[in-house]
Design a protein around this motif. Structure first.
Motif, short mmCIF file in Angstrom:
data_model
loop_
_atom_site.label_atom_id
_atom_site.label_comp_id
_atom_site.label_asym_id
_atom_site.label_seq_id
_atom_site.Cartn_x
_atom_site.Cartn_y
_atom_site.Cartn_z
N PHE A 318 0.55 -0.76 -0.35
CA PHE A 318 -0.01 0.09 0.49
C PHE A 318 0.97 1.57 0.13
O PHE A 318 1.39 1.77 0.22
CB PHE A 318 -0.84 0.03 1.32
CG PHE A 318 -1.81 -1.01 1.21
CD1 PHE A 318 -3.37 -0.50 0.65
CD2 PHE A 318 -1.81 -2.01 1.27
CE1 PHE A 318 -4.28 -1.41 0.86
CE2 PHE A 318 -2.64 -3.71 0.94
CZ PHE A 318 -4.54 -2.95 1.00
N LYS A 319 1.26 2.10 -0.99
CA LYS A 319 1.22 3.07 -1.41
C LYS A 319 1.39 4.51 -0.15
O LYS A 319 2.24 4.72 -0.56
CB LYS A 319 2.30 2.98 -2.68
CG LYS A 319 2.62 2.34 -3.54
CD LYS A 319 4.02 2.34 -3.36
CE LYS A 319 4.64 0.69 -4.82
NZ LYS A 319 5.57 0.15 -4.09
N GLN A 320 0.07 4.46 0.01
CA GLN A 320 -0.44 5.70 0.77
C GLN A 320 0.34 4.89 2.15
O GLN A 320 -0.03 6.12 3.16
CB GLN A 320 -1.49 5.62 0.98
CG GLN A 320 -2.94 4.99 1.84
CD GLN A 320 -3.25 3.50 0.49
OE1 GLN A 320 -2.29 2.85 -0.46
NE2 GLN A 320 -4.58 3.10 0.23
N LEU A 321 0.94 4.50 2.33
CA LEU A 321 1.15 4.12 4.11
C LEU A 321 2.86 4.21 4.03
O LEU A 321 3.70 3.54 3.51
CB LEU A 321 0.72 2.41 4.62
CG LEU A 321 -0.96 1.96 4.24
CD1 LEU A 321 -1.02 0.57 4.67
CD2 LEU A 321 -1.65 2.85 5.93
N GLY A 322 3.03 4.02 5.59
CA GLY A 322 4.19 4.51 5.38
C GLY A 322 4.89 3.61 6.70
O GLY A 322 4.49 2.85 7.21
N LEU A 323 5.49 4.20 7.65
CA LEU A 323 6.33 3.12 8.89
C LEU A 323 5.31 3.56 9.56
O LEU A 323 4.69 2.22 10.93
CB LEU A 323 7.73 3.83 9.58
CG LEU A 323 8.10 3.05 10.90
CD1 LEU A 323 8.38 1.79 10.47
CD2 LEU A 323 9.05 4.10 11.09
#
Length: 487
Positions: A318-323
């Motif tokens: 999911f590219k919109q999610l980060g760490l």
């Protein structure tokens, strides 16, 4: 003759205590009931996915580095980390998102663009957080609150004159409603109460000290994962000559004529000049100190919240999610009312998703992610957890699907669950509370056990259940405060 110290528990504070006492010239033995070091700060493998089991946020890295320096070593040769450009990604069901940049002015611009909140309000709030930190951290984080010298030093005397500005007489929510116009921003800053398992509608506004750590100082990520904090310090302790004895459960702290003289492990007696308890304070008094005078008032204090964690291997990126990611509840006040008053789980919980594979790709197969999916829940008071967990899992999945516009269930390749009962059994945390006693009143800082025993000479305490509190930085500081009390 070399003096000997015994430490009960190889949690992160126990390891730090061992290092500090070794530097002071003590022979140090650490007894640990589990077969691994780190306590909550551990890791595990699930199929092709690696997970950090416990704490996922890393701030104040200098507390780790200091332990290497006092041993004459360069921290960079043993422990590497990076600063996060974005501390957290925030999501709401109406489609609003906020990227919390570590740069104050970039974050302020993001909030003004996305929510229409005047950027100067963010800048002002973070300056206030810095103000609280500068005046209270020397008093509450770096010294014992149980020594008169703390209250009579020049720093403390200066702080007395500024108590009204430090948030002691107001709640976090009330202070944030005064600072911000947009309710979503109030909610975002109220979230920091959860960093020590508290309720923003009850806890004092002094906890607005916490955003300073993330924004004004920074949030970080160890290049080898959070567990590398444990491993690097464990290796350091071994190099310094600390002896670790795993699967060695302490049965009793031995006390003779009011002086701690060692511990009993099975049928064996181990003598020591000092004993340091890194076990949860409440459970320690109920077990290994049950023959000693009980600090009844402290033991009976309400406990912090606990956690329900689903470790999921997700077969998609999911590219919109980060760490660090937060999917906010639509009714934050009702969520905390359920946790702290009704002692159940709200049907629209705030969901935290930590994904270390964003920064450490080998934690998950290519094209996949390792999701540490957590919600705040009440501590264990005998609830029907099996039913609560089943219902919560469904509600979490529904929340993720609504917010991220996905169907997450078919993407879950592997799953492991950690909940209040298993938190208590694995880490000996009373009632599965993550941070010991609750901080839901203005006197909470004074209702933590001291870093020493006032009744038993040569008995000391460290870890998240005693002063100054839970979380990695405070646990490390508890070890420092404790060691400074010892000749």
């Amino acid at each position: 003759m070399t003096k000997k110290a015994i430490i009960i528990g190889a949690g992160i504070a126990g390891i730090a205590s061992a290092i500090r006492l070794k530097v002071k010239g003590y022979q140090v033995e650490v007894f640990e009931a589990n077969n691994y070091p780190g306590g909550k700060l551990s890791e595990f493998q699930l199929g092709n996915y690696r997970f950090d089991a416990g704490p996922s946020l890393f701030t104040l890295p200098e507390q780790v580095e200091e332990l290497f320096r006092i041993c004459g070593k360069n921290p960079k040769d043993h422990f590497e980390y990076v600063k996060l450009p974005v501390t957290c990604h925030y999501f709401w069901e109406d489609g609003k998102t906020i990227d919390a940049y570590s740069d104050t002015y970039k974050f302020a611009e993001e909030v003004e663009t996305k929510l229409g909140e005047p950027s100067q309000n963010i800048v002002k709030a973070l300056k206030q957080s810095d103000y609280i930190y500068r005046h209270l951290s020397p008093l509450f984080m770096h010294r014992s609150l149980h020594k008169w010298s703390t209250w009579t030093n020049p720093q403390a005397l200066k702080s007395y004159l500024k108590m009204g500005k430090l948030g002691i007489f107001n709640t976090m929510n009330a202070a944030n409603k005064k600072s911000f116009k947009h309710p979503k921003l109030v909610q975002l800053f109220n979230r920091y109460a959860t960093y020590n398992g508290s309720d923003p509608y009850q806890t004092p506004a002094t906890l607005n000290i916490i955003p300073h750590l993330e924004f004004n100082i920074g949030a970080f990520f160890p290049k080898k994962g959070m567990h590398d904090i444990t491993l690097s310090l464990y290796r350091l302790a071994l190099e310094m000559g600390v002896e670790f004895l795993f699967e060695q459960k302490v049965e009793e702290v031995l006390v003779e004529n009011g002086i701690a003289s060692g511990v009993q492990v099975g049928e064996n007696i181990h003598s020591a000049d000092i004993v340091v308890n890194n076990m949860d304070m409440v459970n320690a008094y109920k077990s290994i100190l049950k023959k000693q005078k009980q600090p009844t008032k402290l033991l009976n204090q309400p406990k912090s919240s606990s956690a329900l964690i689903f470790y999921w291997g997700i077969k998609k990126e999911f590219k919109q999610l980060g760490l660090h990611n937060i999917l906010f509840s639509e009714d934050y006040k009702k969520e905390f009312d359920h946790i702290f008053n009704q002692k159940v789980i709200f049907d629209d919980p705030t969901v935290y998703i930590n994904i270390t594979s964003v920064y450490k790709p080998d934690d998950a197969p290519k094209g996949c992610m390792n999701w540490f999916t957590m919600i705040n829940v009440p501590n264990n008071q005998g609830q029907d957890w099996d039913s609560l967990i089943t219902e919560a899992r469904k509600n979490i999945i529904d929340k993720i699907n609504r917010t991220l516009h996905t169907d997450i269930e078919p993407l879950i390749e592997v799953e492991e669950i950690l909940e209040p009962r298993t938190i208590e059994s694995r880490t000996s945390s009373a009632q599965g509370a993550l941070y010991g006693n609750s901080s839901n009143n203005r006197y909470a800082a004074f209702l933590r056990h001291a870093n020493y025993s006032s009744d038993i000479q040569n008995l000391y305490f460290c870890g998240g259940s005693v002063h100054p509190g839970g979380g990695i930085p405070l646990c490390l500081l508890s070890a420092k405060i404790m060691s400074e009390m010892i000749e």
